[in-house]
Design an enzyme around this catalytic site. Structure first.
Site, PDB file in Angstrom:
ATOM      1  N   ASN A   1       9.965  -1.169   2.973  1.00 17.54           N
ATOM      2  CA  ASN A   1       9.642  -1.546   4.350  1.00 17.54           C
ATOM      3  C   ASN A   1      10.861  -1.494   5.263  1.00 17.54           C
ATOM      4  O   ASN A   1      11.884  -2.128   4.990  1.00 17.54           O
ATOM      5  CB  ASN A   1       9.104  -2.981   4.376  1.00 17.54           C
ATOM      6  CG  ASN A   1       7.677  -3.067   3.907  1.00 17.54           C
ATOM      7  OD1 ASN A   1       7.159  -2.138   3.284  1.00 17.54           O
ATOM      8  ND2 ASN A   1       7.020  -4.179   4.190  1.00 17.54           N
TER       9      ASN A   1
ATOM     10  N   GLY B   1      12.239  -6.215   3.886  1.00 21.33           N
ATOM     11  CA  GLY B   1      13.568  -6.501   4.435  1.00 21.33           C
ATOM     12  C   GLY B   1      14.576  -5.448   4.022  1.00 21.33           C
ATOM     13  O   GLY B   1      15.721  -5.752   3.711  1.00 21.33           O
ATOM     14  N   SER B   2      14.155  -4.181   4.023  1.00 21.02           N
ATOM     15  CA  SER B   2      14.992  -3.130   3.443  1.00 21.02           C
ATOM     16  C   SER B   2      15.690  -2.236   4.454  1.00 21.02           C
ATOM     17  O   SER B   2      16.079  -1.121   4.127  1.00 21.02           O
ATOM     18  CB  SER B   2      14.161  -2.291   2.481  1.00 21.02           C
ATOM     19  OG  SER B   2      13.901  -3.078   1.345  1.00 21.02           O
ATOM     20  N   SER B   3      15.846  -2.735   5.665  1.00 24.89           N
ATOM     21  CA  SER B   3      16.671  -1.965   6.605  1.00 24.89           C
ATOM     22  C   SER B   3      18.114  -2.020   6.142  1.00 24.89           C
ATOM     23  O   SER B   3      18.565  -3.022   5.579  1.00 24.89           O
ATOM     24  CB  SER B   3      16.548  -2.541   8.022  1.00 24.89           C
ATOM     25  OG  SER B   3      15.383  -2.030   8.634  1.00 24.89           O
TER      26      SER B   3
ATOM     27  N   ASP C   1      -0.145 -11.686   2.342  1.00 27.74           N
ATOM     28  CA  ASP C   1       1.079 -12.396   1.983  1.00 27.74           C
ATOM     29  C   ASP C   1       0.760 -13.871   1.778  1.00 27.74           C
ATOM     30  O   ASP C   1       0.936 -14.696   2.674  1.00 27.74           O
ATOM     31  CB  ASP C   1       2.156 -12.208   3.066  1.00 27.74           C
ATOM     32  CG  ASP C   1       3.461 -12.886   2.667  1.00 27.74           C
ATOM     33  OD1 ASP C   1       3.496 -13.523   1.593  1.00 27.74           O
ATOM     34  OD2 ASP C   1       4.443 -12.776   3.421  1.00 27.74           O
TER      35      ASP C   1
ATOM     36  N   SER D   1       2.220  -5.234  11.957  1.00 27.75           N
ATOM     37  CA  SER D   1       2.231  -6.670  11.650  1.00 27.75           C
ATOM     38  C   SER D   1       1.196  -7.362  12.530  1.00 27.75           C
ATOM     39  O   SER D   1       0.642  -6.747  13.448  1.00 27.75           O
ATOM     40  CB  SER D   1       3.616  -7.239  11.940  1.00 27.75           C
ATOM     41  OG  SER D   1       3.845  -7.189  13.345  1.00 27.75           O
TER      42      SER D   1
ATOM     43  N   ASP E   1       0.770  -5.188   7.686  1.00 27.69           N
ATOM     44  CA  ASP E   1       1.992  -5.795   7.137  1.00 27.69           C
ATOM     45  C   ASP E   1       1.878  -7.322   7.263  1.00 27.69           C
ATOM     46  O   ASP E   1       1.550  -7.845   8.332  1.00 27.69           O
ATOM     47  CB  ASP E   1       3.185  -5.271   7.962  1.00 27.69           C
ATOM     48  CG  ASP E   1       4.520  -5.613   7.351  1.00 27.69           C
ATOM     49  OD1 ASP E   1       4.599  -5.817   6.118  1.00 27.69           O
ATOM     50  OD2 ASP E   1       5.522  -5.653   8.113  1.00 27.69           O
ATOM     51  N   HIS E   2       2.144  -8.030   6.183  1.00 22.65           N
ATOM     52  CA  HIS E   2       2.165  -9.506   6.174  1.00 22.65           C
ATOM     53  C   HIS E   2       0.896 -10.148   6.745  1.00 22.65           C
ATOM     54  O   HIS E   2       0.990 -10.999   7.652  1.00 22.65           O
ATOM     55  CB  HIS E   2       3.388 -10.058   6.917  1.00 22.65           C
ATOM     56  CG  HIS E   2       4.666  -9.771   6.206  1.00 22.65           C
ATOM     57  ND1 HIS E   2       5.083 -10.463   5.092  1.00 22.65           N
ATOM     58  CD2 HIS E   2       5.606  -8.823   6.411  1.00 22.65           C
ATOM     59  CE1 HIS E   2       6.229  -9.957   4.661  1.00 22.65           C
ATOM     60  NE2 HIS E   2       6.559  -8.953   5.424  1.00 22.65           N
TER      61      HIS E   2
END
Ligand code: G3H
Ligand code: 13P
Ligand code: ZN
Length: 343
Positions: free
Chosen positions: A266, A224-226, A105, A50, A83-84
């Site tokens: 992610n 946001g896939s934790s 993003d 990030s 990332d982002h």
């Protein structure tokens, strides 16, 4: 092998019907955890940094650590992804440094929290696509906004206020030419995503399925896939931490996503939890220790375990040697030919 194109990894994942985890890094130990997990599970891998990671580590350090990773793990197809990216400039600096994939993003303004207009998003993303594809570099865009603001990327709230509109997603992909599309389906970054196990009302898998129906050839990305497993929360709390009870994205929902076009998943928070739990344990159990290796080694091992587990659950395990990665020049050529065919 050198760092490779994310587009090729995702194309192969689509052919094989599996997903590829994209794991965030800030330092050497996290890179080592991911590369060891990739070797153990024979997986291709996406390592992502990030803006915060780039500034924390000074990204030349990160970049050279990634080059070391390609030398030490030559059999692992490895992508270095931004990332982002919050602006064209941020993406440009990553491209110039040698990242092989970038996320623009444009769903948020450059502050990372104000939802932008569709026109702004298309314009900035298109600009990055032109710059990146000329060098064979992959581009991920985002339409709709994640909730939360824990880590500085999100529109706030519970994630339901800025869900992706499937019709707009189609228009966005057509107007920008992105290789992969991040969508908003109710998730947020960080540990506090859901106050109870998500249901169809809070995690909108129906929206994802509808987008996939309309864009069957676009690689979808779940941010946001934790999964924020209770066991990892418990270790932290057992050793003096103070996490409030919370729920993440269940792995079976991610697997449903993978059956419906999700190719990149992610994950950052689960690894942060694993590292913190392992370090807290050493601090509590061996307060006499002061050699950083005494707690960084178990932290690295704990992260490796989570990453390897996700690699197996997402289905990328065993696919690291399925194909020969093409060069970035060949990818640039491929993009140029596709553009020429459209004209
Ligand atoms: O996008 C979210 C990742 O968890 C990265 O977080 O900006 O705190 O490095 P960060
Ligand atoms: P988590 O906070 O759920 O791990 O999400 C990370 C992410 O989406 C990075 O872009
Ligand atoms: Zn994200």
């Amino acid at each position: 092998m050198p760092l490779v194109s994310m587009r090729q990894l995702l194309d192969e994942a689509a052919k094989g019907g599996y997903g590829v985890g994209a794991f965030n890094v800030n330092n050497m130990e996290q890179i080592q955890s991911i590369m060891e997990a990739a070797r153990e599970t024979k997986s291709p891998v996406i390592v992502q940094a990030s803006r915060g990671a780039r500034s924390y580590s000074n990204d030349r350090f990160l970049y050279h650590l990634m080059i070391a990773a390609t030398e030490l793990y030559p059999e692992v197809p490895t992508v270095l992804h931004l990332d982002h990216g919050n602006s064209v400039e941020t993406c440009k600096s990553a491209i110039e440094m040698g990242f092989t994939s970038v996320m623009m993003d444009g769903s948020l303004m450059s502050d990372g929290k104000t939802p932008s207009s569709f026109e702004y998003n298309v314009k900035t993303t298109r600009e990055v696509v032109e710059m990146a594809h000329a060098r064979g570099i992959t581009v991920e865009g985002e339409i709709g906004c994640l909730g939360g603001i824990e880590d500085g990327h999100g529109a706030g709230g519970d994630g339901l206020s800025h869900l992706t509109d499937p019709a707009q997603a189609v228009e966005f992909v057509k107007a920008t030419g992105v290789d992969a599309l991040a969508i908003a389906i109710g998730t947020s970054h960080g540990a506090y995503k859901f106050t109870q196990k998500p249901t169809g009302a809070t995690l909108k898998m129906d929206v994802l399925i509808e987008i996939h129906k309309r864009l069957p050839n676009t690689h979808l990305v779940m941010h946001g896939s934790s999964s924020v497993p209770k066991e990892l929360q418990d270790v932290i709390n057992q050793y003096g931490g103070k996490l409030k009870p919370t729920w993440g994205v269940p792995v079976e929902e991610i697997q449903l996503g993978i059956r419906n076009g999700v190719r990149k998943i992610n994950v950052d928070t689960d690894n942060r939890l694993a590292i913190t739990g392992a370090i807290r344990k050493v601090f509590m159990e061996k307060p006499e220790e002061f050699d950083p290796r005494s707690y960084l080694k178990p932290a690295r091992e704990a992260m490796k375990k989570v990453v390897a587990e996700r690699m197996r659950q997402f289905g990328q395990a065993g696919h690291g040697a399925d194909y020969t990665p093409v060069t970035m020049e060949a990818m640039a050529d491929r993009y140029a030919k596709a553009e020429a065919a459209k004209a």
